[in-house]
Design a protein around this motif. Structure first.
Motif, PDB file in Angstrom:
ATOM      1  N   PRO A 159       0.798  -1.229   0.000  1.00 26.51           N
ATOM      2  CA  PRO A 159       0.000   0.000   0.000  1.00 26.51           C
ATOM      3  C   PRO A 159       0.832   1.282   0.000  1.00 26.51           C
ATOM      4  O   PRO A 159       1.875   1.364   0.637  1.00 26.51           O
ATOM      5  N   LYS A 160       0.325   2.258  -0.727  1.00 27.01           N
ATOM      6  CA  LYS A 160       0.940   3.580  -0.743  1.00 27.01           C
ATOM      7  C   LYS A 160      -0.174   4.622  -0.830  1.00 27.01           C
ATOM      8  O   LYS A 160      -1.327   4.303  -1.175  1.00 27.01           O
ATOM      9  N   ILE A 161       0.160   5.846  -0.498  1.00 31.26           N
ATOM     10  CA  ILE A 161      -0.800   6.939  -0.546  1.00 31.26           C
ATOM     11  C   ILE A 161      -0.204   8.088  -1.347  1.00 31.26           C
ATOM     12  O   ILE A 161       1.011   8.319  -1.305  1.00 31.26           O
ATOM     13  N   THR A 162      -1.054   8.787  -2.091  1.00 25.53           N
ATOM     14  CA  THR A 162      -0.611   9.946  -2.867  1.00 25.53           C
ATOM     15  C   THR A 162      -1.081  11.219  -2.168  1.00 25.53           C
ATOM     16  O   THR A 162      -2.278  11.382  -1.897  1.00 25.53           O
ATOM     17  N   LEU A 163      -0.142  12.105  -1.852  1.00 28.88           N
ATOM     18  CA  LEU A 163      -0.440  13.379  -1.204  1.00 28.88           C
ATOM     19  C   LEU A 163       0.003  14.522  -2.103  1.00 28.88           C
ATOM     20  O   LEU A 163       0.993  14.400  -2.832  1.00 28.88           O
ATOM     21  N   LYS A 164      -0.741  15.602  -2.059  1.00 31.38           N
ATOM     22  CA  LYS A 164      -0.435  16.745  -2.920  1.00 31.38           C
ATOM     23  C   LYS A 164       0.174  17.886  -2.108  1.00 31.38           C
ATOM     24  O   LYS A 164      -0.357  18.287  -1.080  1.00 31.38           O
ATOM     25  N   PHE A 165       1.318  18.398  -2.562  1.00 35.78           N
ATOM     26  CA  PHE A 165       1.970  19.548  -1.958  1.00 35.78           C
ATOM     27  C   PHE A 165       2.324  20.545  -3.061  1.00 35.78           C
ATOM     28  O   PHE A 165       2.956  20.176  -4.057  1.00 35.78           O
ATOM     29  N   ASN A 166       1.913  21.772  -2.885  1.00 33.46           N
ATOM     30  CA  ASN A 166       2.240  22.828  -3.842  1.00 33.46           C
ATOM     31  C   ASN A 166       1.901  22.437  -5.286  1.00 33.46           C
ATOM     32  O   ASN A 166       2.653  22.702  -6.224  1.00 33.46           O
ATOM     33  N   GLY A 167       0.774  21.768  -5.431  1.00 32.90           N
ATOM     34  CA  GLY A 167       0.312  21.393  -6.756  1.00 32.90           C
ATOM     35  C   GLY A 167       0.960  20.159  -7.345  1.00 32.90           C
ATOM     36  O   GLY A 167       0.650  19.767  -8.477  1.00 32.90           O
ATOM     37  N   LEU A 168       1.862  19.519  -6.592  1.00 30.21           N
ATOM     38  CA  LEU A 168       2.545  18.319  -7.082  1.00 30.21           C
ATOM     39  C   LEU A 168       2.125  17.099  -6.262  1.00 30.21           C
ATOM     40  O   LEU A 168       1.889  17.201  -5.051  1.00 30.21           O
ATOM     41  N   THR A 189      13.452  -3.144  -1.417  1.00 29.32           N
ATOM     42  CA  THR A 189      13.780  -2.161  -2.446  1.00 29.32           C
ATOM     43  C   THR A 189      13.235  -2.646  -3.792  1.00 29.32           C
ATOM     44  O   THR A 189      13.117  -3.844  -4.022  1.00 29.32           O
ATOM     45  N   TYR A 190      12.892  -1.724  -4.675  1.00 32.77           N
ATOM     46  CA  TYR A 190      12.311  -2.037  -5.997  1.00 32.77           C
ATOM     47  C   TYR A 190      10.935  -2.691  -5.892  1.00 32.77           C
ATOM     48  O   TYR A 190      10.560  -3.479  -6.751  1.00 32.77           O
ATOM     49  N   THR A 191      10.181  -2.383  -4.836  1.00 29.87           N
ATOM     50  CA  THR A 191       8.910  -3.098  -4.677  1.00 29.87           C
ATOM     51  C   THR A 191       7.681  -2.292  -5.086  1.00 29.87           C
ATOM     52  O   THR A 191       6.594  -2.848  -5.204  1.00 29.87           O
ATOM     53  N   GLY A 192       7.813  -0.995  -5.295  1.00 33.99           N
ATOM     54  CA  GLY A 192       6.675  -0.221  -5.775  1.00 33.99           C
ATOM     55  C   GLY A 192       5.509  -0.247  -4.802  1.00 33.99           C
ATOM     56  O   GLY A 192       5.670  -0.525  -3.623  1.00 33.99           O
ATOM     57  N   GLY A 193       4.304   0.066  -5.323  1.00 36.76           N
ATOM     58  CA  GLY A 193       3.159   0.084  -4.433  1.00 36.76           C
ATOM     59  C   GLY A 193       1.844   0.264  -5.156  1.00 36.76           C
ATOM     60  O   GLY A 193       1.792   0.654  -6.328  1.00 36.76           O
ATOM     61  N   LEU A 194       0.762  -0.031  -4.441  1.00 31.19           N
ATOM     62  CA  LEU A 194      -0.595   0.097  -4.958  1.00 31.19           C
ATOM     63  C   LEU A 194      -1.300   1.178  -4.139  1.00 31.19           C
ATOM     64  O   LEU A 194      -1.338   1.107  -2.904  1.00 31.19           O
ATOM     65  N   ASP A 195      -1.848   2.175  -4.809  1.00 30.24           N
ATOM     66  CA  ASP A 195      -2.478   3.297  -4.118  1.00 30.24           C
ATOM     67  C   ASP A 195      -3.709   2.836  -3.333  1.00 30.24           C
ATOM     68  O   ASP A 195      -4.456   1.965  -3.787  1.00 30.24           O
ATOM     69  N   ILE A 196      -3.915   3.430  -2.167  1.00 27.45           N
ATOM     70  CA  ILE A 196      -5.039   3.023  -1.317  1.00 27.45           C
ATOM     71  C   ILE A 196      -6.390   3.325  -1.962  1.00 27.45           C
ATOM     72  O   ILE A 196      -7.407   2.778  -1.554  1.00 27.45           O
ATOM     73  N   ILE A 212      -0.964   5.250   8.189  1.00 21.81           N
ATOM     74  CA  ILE A 212       0.305   5.672   8.784  1.00 21.81           C
ATOM     75  C   ILE A 212       1.318   5.783   7.650  1.00 21.81           C
ATOM     76  O   ILE A 212       1.698   4.777   7.047  1.00 21.81           O
ATOM     77  N   VAL A 213       1.709   7.000   7.359  1.00 23.63           N
ATOM     78  CA  VAL A 213       2.516   7.310   6.178  1.00 23.63           C
ATOM     79  C   VAL A 213       4.004   7.286   6.512  1.00 23.63           C
ATOM     80  O   VAL A 213       4.434   7.824   7.543  1.00 23.63           O
ATOM     81  N   LEU A 214       4.785   6.667   5.629  1.00 22.29           N
ATOM     82  CA  LEU A 214       6.236   6.599   5.802  1.00 22.29           C
ATOM     83  C   LEU A 214       6.909   7.666   4.956  1.00 22.29           C
ATOM     84  O   LEU A 214       6.952   7.561   3.734  1.00 22.29           O
ATOM     85  N   GLY A 215       7.409   8.713   5.598  1.00 23.61           N
ATOM     86  CA  GLY A 215       8.162   9.730   4.885  1.00 23.61           C
ATOM     87  C   GLY A 215       9.630   9.358   4.802  1.00 23.61           C
ATOM     88  O   GLY A 215      10.043   8.283   5.254  1.00 23.61           O
ATOM     89  N   ASN A 216      10.418  10.232   4.232  1.00 25.30           N
ATOM     90  CA  ASN A 216      11.852   9.943   4.110  1.00 25.30           C
ATOM     91  C   ASN A 216      12.536   9.892   5.460  1.00 25.30           C
ATOM     92  O   ASN A 216      13.452   9.086   5.678  1.00 25.30           O
TER      93      ASN A 216
END
Length: 223
Positions: A159-168, A189-196, A212-216
């Motif tokens: 699972p992954k989530i898409t968040l928008k910041f400053n139009g990106l 690594t190299y595993t990609g993800g599927l949007d929630i 629960i989002v994983l940032g850098n």
């Protein structure tokens, strides 16, 4: 913040920014979808991506084990990218993995990528379809029916989530936490993800859930 603590069925759980979860009282570390050997499989099909995913995934695994010092590990399936991954891996990687697991009880849950894994005897640990510990069940792909009084941990969907910041738009790996189950992000690594918001996940996710989002450099909860 590098981790978030939660109480689930009377047990303390630490959600780590690595994508793993540490069960404090049970001294157990769980993670999912290592996909060890993915670049080797890609190379077999003419896709020559940099072959350093093994090094990075194993290093991340070493770091998280050193951080929590668990007595038990549970890998929630697709630990190996394909059934011949162990056969393809250089001996140094197998030795490193076995050295790391020498004094740790590990259970490898079988996933859809490694359900018929060859040369299991070369890797430390027990291979199972699922594993139960107290009121917790560990599987690769979320069960279709939730068992009464059982909280389930699974992976599979990356699972992954898409968040928008400053139009990106920015995509981040994430945990999906509900009252009866948790889906872990991919650790490898190299595993990609599927949007929630994908159809596959929307079909199985309830309205009420925590992401629960994983940032850098940190981890953040979105309700």
């Amino acid at each position: 913040m590098e981790s978030i603590k939660k109480n689930i069925k009377g047990e303390k759980f630490v959600f780590d920014k690595s994508g793993s979860i540490f069960l404090e009282k049970l001294n157990t570390l769980i993670f999912s979808d290592l996909h060890l050997g993915k670049s080797l499989s890609f190379a077999d099909h003419g896709n020559f991506i940099p072959p350093y995913d093994l090094d990075e995934t194993i290093l991340n695994l070493i770091n998280i084990i050193e951080k929590y010092k668990p007595k038990r590990l549970i890998s929630l399936g697709d630990s190996f990218h394909e059934n011949r991954s162990i056969q393809k891996m250089k001996r140094k990687y197998i030795n490193t993995i076995n050295s790391l697991l020498d004094k740790i009880d590990i259970t490898w849950i079988e996933g859809n990528h490694d359900s018929n894994l060859l040369f299991k005897d070369k890797i430390q640990g027990n291979f199972k379809n699922f594993y139960k510990l107290k009121n917790f069940k560990f599987v690769h792909s979320k069960s279709k029916i939730n068992e009464v009084n059982i909280f389930e941990f699974s992976g599979h969907y990356h699972p992954k989530i898409t968040l928008k910041f400053n139009g990106l738009n920015y995509s981040y790996k994430c945990f999906i936490l509900t009252d009866s189950f948790c889906i872990l992000p991919s650790f490898g690594t190299y595993t990609g993800g599927l949007d929630i918001k994908s159809n596959a996940l929307q079909k199985i996710l309830p309205i009420n859930k925590q992401i629960i989002v994983l940032g850098n450099n940190k981890i953040k909860e979105i309700k």
